[in-house]
Design a protein around this motif. Structure first.
Motif, PDB file in Angstrom:
ATOM      1  N   LEU A 508       0.823  -1.209   0.000  1.00  0.00           N
ATOM      2  CA  LEU A 508       0.000   0.000   0.000  1.00  0.00           C
ATOM      3  C   LEU A 508       0.855   1.257   0.000  1.00  0.00           C
ATOM      4  O   LEU A 508       0.463   2.286  -0.549  1.00  0.00           O
ATOM      5  N   THR A 509       2.014   1.213   0.658  1.00  0.00           N
ATOM      6  CA  THR A 509       2.958   2.334   0.667  1.00  0.00           C
ATOM      7  C   THR A 509       4.194   1.928  -0.136  1.00  0.00           C
ATOM      8  O   THR A 509       4.325   0.778  -0.561  1.00  0.00           O
ATOM      9  N   ALA A 510       5.085   2.871  -0.315  1.00  0.00           N
ATOM     10  CA  ALA A 510       6.323   2.557  -1.044  1.00  0.00           C
ATOM     11  C   ALA A 510       7.082   1.439  -0.345  1.00  0.00           C
ATOM     12  O   ALA A 510       7.626   0.524  -0.993  1.00  0.00           O
ATOM     13  N   ALA A 511       7.143   1.475   1.006  1.00  0.00           N
ATOM     14  CA  ALA A 511       7.837   0.419   1.758  1.00  0.00           C
ATOM     15  C   ALA A 511       7.129  -0.921   1.583  1.00  0.00           C
ATOM     16  O   ALA A 511       7.778  -1.970   1.443  1.00  0.00           O
ATOM     17  N   GLY A 512       5.800  -0.903   1.591  1.00  0.00           N
ATOM     18  CA  GLY A 512       5.056  -2.140   1.400  1.00  0.00           C
ATOM     19  C   GLY A 512       5.237  -2.706   0.007  1.00  0.00           C
ATOM     20  O   GLY A 512       5.315  -3.931  -0.174  1.00  0.00           O
ATOM     21  N   GLN A 513       5.324  -1.848  -0.978  1.00  0.00           N
ATOM     22  CA  GLN A 513       5.529  -2.319  -2.342  1.00  0.00           C
ATOM     23  C   GLN A 513       6.942  -2.890  -2.528  1.00  0.00           C
ATOM     24  O   GLN A 513       7.122  -3.861  -3.275  1.00  0.00           O
ATOM     25  N   ARG A 514       7.933  -2.310  -1.822  1.00  0.00           N
ATOM     26  CA  ARG A 514       9.280  -2.898  -1.858  1.00  0.00           C
ATOM     27  C   ARG A 514       9.251  -4.299  -1.264  1.00  0.00           C
ATOM     28  O   ARG A 514       9.931  -5.208  -1.759  1.00  0.00           O
ATOM     29  N   LEU A 515       8.468  -4.483  -0.196  1.00  0.00           N
ATOM     30  CA  LEU A 515       8.344  -5.798   0.428  1.00  0.00           C
ATOM     31  C   LEU A 515       7.757  -6.797  -0.574  1.00  0.00           C
ATOM     32  O   LEU A 515       8.209  -7.944  -0.668  1.00  0.00           O
ATOM     33  N   CYS A 516       6.764  -6.365  -1.342  1.00  0.00           N
ATOM     34  CA  CYS A 516       6.159  -7.252  -2.347  1.00  0.00           C
ATOM     35  C   CYS A 516       7.172  -7.642  -3.419  1.00  0.00           C
ATOM     36  O   CYS A 516       7.191  -8.790  -3.877  1.00  0.00           O
TER      37      CYS A 516
END
Length: 525
Positions: A508-516
């Motif tokens: 959902l956030t930039a950090a979450g998208q990096r995790l994905c």
């Protein structure tokens, strides 16, 4: 004779002293002090008086389970703190569902407030004196069991045996197994765990061979008849696989019980049977064995723990754009019709829902409840749990395997098992449950509700939304179509579901998208 519930309130020492003066002079007395393990050792046994001490933790699953050991004419003594204080009492059992760093003192006590109100209402209309002695209870006629045993012995097609607790279902299975063995049949038995079938072995002179569901389907041992106990706690796809290999099956389950849900089983599995094995036979045990019909204690426990909900299908059309609502849990706990409807849908949709799930839904911190509804009818429901957001030092300890704080299953799985350093520092909204009315499935309601969950998670500043479930191809496709990526697949198969666990997330956030992106395999060049 009817069974009776007697509340004894005060400090723990005061309650113990008082109840000792109230116990019958003869008969067997069971004491349960908030320990589930102790409760399970009593299953299959019988008592004339039961003492349940809630001061040491009100384990609602254990309370429901051990109530079935009490014979007709007996009394269940419930030892509690003073009723005015019980809802704010820091119940030790809260630790079962409290995520780090929450403490029992912080729990609001919605479940206990509701229970106290029900106790007070019940005591206001039912204030009969305690019996001075407990007479011999009356064993009900066993013609229900005889009919069930005859069906198991004679019907060549699948048999579905259903009953509420205390109707002698497991005893009928045990007696039928012995007679099948005497007739030269090889009998196999499976259930979610061996502990759940102790009563079957108790009533079987020639015990059947037991296999866990996953072991049974992996090894496929030779057998003439397969007995499946507590079938409602086993996913339908596994039951159908059993039916493919063992055409002569007996699927037995509790409809109302602490073990799980039989209502979803009745809706899903029996419809599948109509296609796979037309002519299958349904057998229902109605008569209680240990207590009289219309027992007031059974009625109270069913109402208080919502053991009697589920199975009420919604029929007819629904609006194209149903109303979405984030429920207030205080409102939900005070609105019994709404609570029964909502929990009934969860019971119907999930293959294992227990009284402890009701308590967790009402009381656990950081849970939110989301519904799609039309008028006063709930069409779909979902539960979110907010997790993660842990500090860097604790996250590093989780990654190193030296700390495992309670709760936060997806952040911990990504950090430790998937090896994603720092993952537990990010905030996750986990989809604990999502359920759509069975008659309305396949019409896009699940997708609509999931879109609302994603918006809610984004508005509440979560880095990603995640889900963990027993993986099937259908569920994997559903979550992939919703934009979730596969983060981890467990190495071991769950003994009940027979499937590996899957974790999927959506950033959902930039950090979450990096995790994905860390979850996705590297591109081949």
């Amino acid at each position: 004779m009817p069974r009776r519930l007697q509340r004894v309130s005060g400090t723990q020492a005061e309650c113990v002293q008082r109840v000792q003066s109230l116990l019958p002079a003869d008969g067997k007395v069971f004491w349960v002090t908030g320990a589930a393990k102790k409760a399970h050792t009593l299953l299959g046994q019988e008592c004339t008086a039961l003492v349940f001490d809630a001061h040491s933790g009100f384990d609602v699953n254990a309370f429901a389970a051990v109530s079935g050991t009490l014979c007709g004419g007996g009394t269940l003594f419930l030892l509690t703190p003073p009723l005015d204080d019980w809802a704010t009492f820091p119940d030790p059992d809260y630790r079962r569902f409290l995520p780090y760093p929450h403490q029992p003192e912080a729990v609001d006590g919605r479940f206990l407030r509701r229970l106290v109100g029900m106790l007070e209402e019940r005591e206001g209309v039912c204030n009969t004196p305690l019996p001075t002695t407990v007479g011999a209870y009356c064993i009900r006629p066993l013609h229900d069991q005889i009919n069930a045993i005859q069906s198991i012995l004679q019907v060549p097609l699948p048999v579905v045996l259903t009953a509420d607790r205390g109707r002698g279902k497991s005893a009928a299975l045990g007696m039928a197994a012995s007679q099948l063995f005497a007739a030269g049949k090889r009998v196999l038995l499976t259930a979610p765990s061996r502990a759940t079938v102790e009563a079957v072995f108790k009533h079987a002179e020639n015990p059947p061979l037991f296999f866990a569901p996953d072991d049974l389907l992996q090894t496929l041992p030779q057998g003439d008849v397969l007995l499946v106990d507590e079938a409602a706690a086993i996913p339908v796809p596994l039951l159908l696989k059993m039916l493919e290999h063992y055409p002569r099956c007996v699927f037995s389950t509790t409809l109302h019980g602490y073990e799980g849900s039989g209502r979803g089983f009745a809706l899903r599995f029996q419809k599948a049977l109509e296609v796979r094995a037309p002519g299958w036979q349904a057998v229902r045990l109605q008569q209680p064995i240990r207590w009289a019909e219309n027992d007031p204690l059974e009625h109270f426990i069913n109402q208080a723990l919502l053991l009697d909900v589920g199975g009420e299908e919604v029929v007819g059309a629904y609006c194209i754009r149903p109303r979405y609502r984030l429920l207030d849990r205080d409102e939900l706990a005070a609105n019994e019709p709404l609570l029964r409807q909502l929990f009934g849908l969860l019971v119907t949709a999930h293959y294992q829902t227990r009284p402890s799930d009701l308590r967790q839904m009402l009381d656990a911190p950081d849970i939110s409840i989301h519904v799609l509804e039309q008028g006063e009818t709930i069409l779909a429901v979902a539960l979110l749990s907010r997790e993660g957001g842990l500090d860097a030092a604790l996250t590093a300890a989780i990654h190193a395997g030296t700390r495992r704080p309670h709760g936060h299953p997806i952040p911990q799985t990504l950090t430790f098992h998937a090896g994603m350093a720092g993952a537990a520092e990010l905030v996750c909204e986990r989809v604990m449950r999502i359920a759509v009315q069975p008659s309305l499935q396949g019409q896009g309601l699940g997708k609509q509700l999931l879109e609302k969950l994603v918006s809610h998670a984004g508005d509440s500043c979560a880095d990603y939304i995640g889900v963990s479930y027993a993986m099937t191809p259908e569920l994997l496709r559903f979550w992939e179509r919703a934009g979730f990526v596969l983060a981890r697949v467990g190495h071991r198969k769950d003994t009940a579901s027979g499937s590996r666990s899957a974790v999927q997330i959506r950033g959902l956030t930039a950090a979450g998208q990096r995790l994905c992106r860390l979850c996705q395999p590297p591109q081949q060049h």
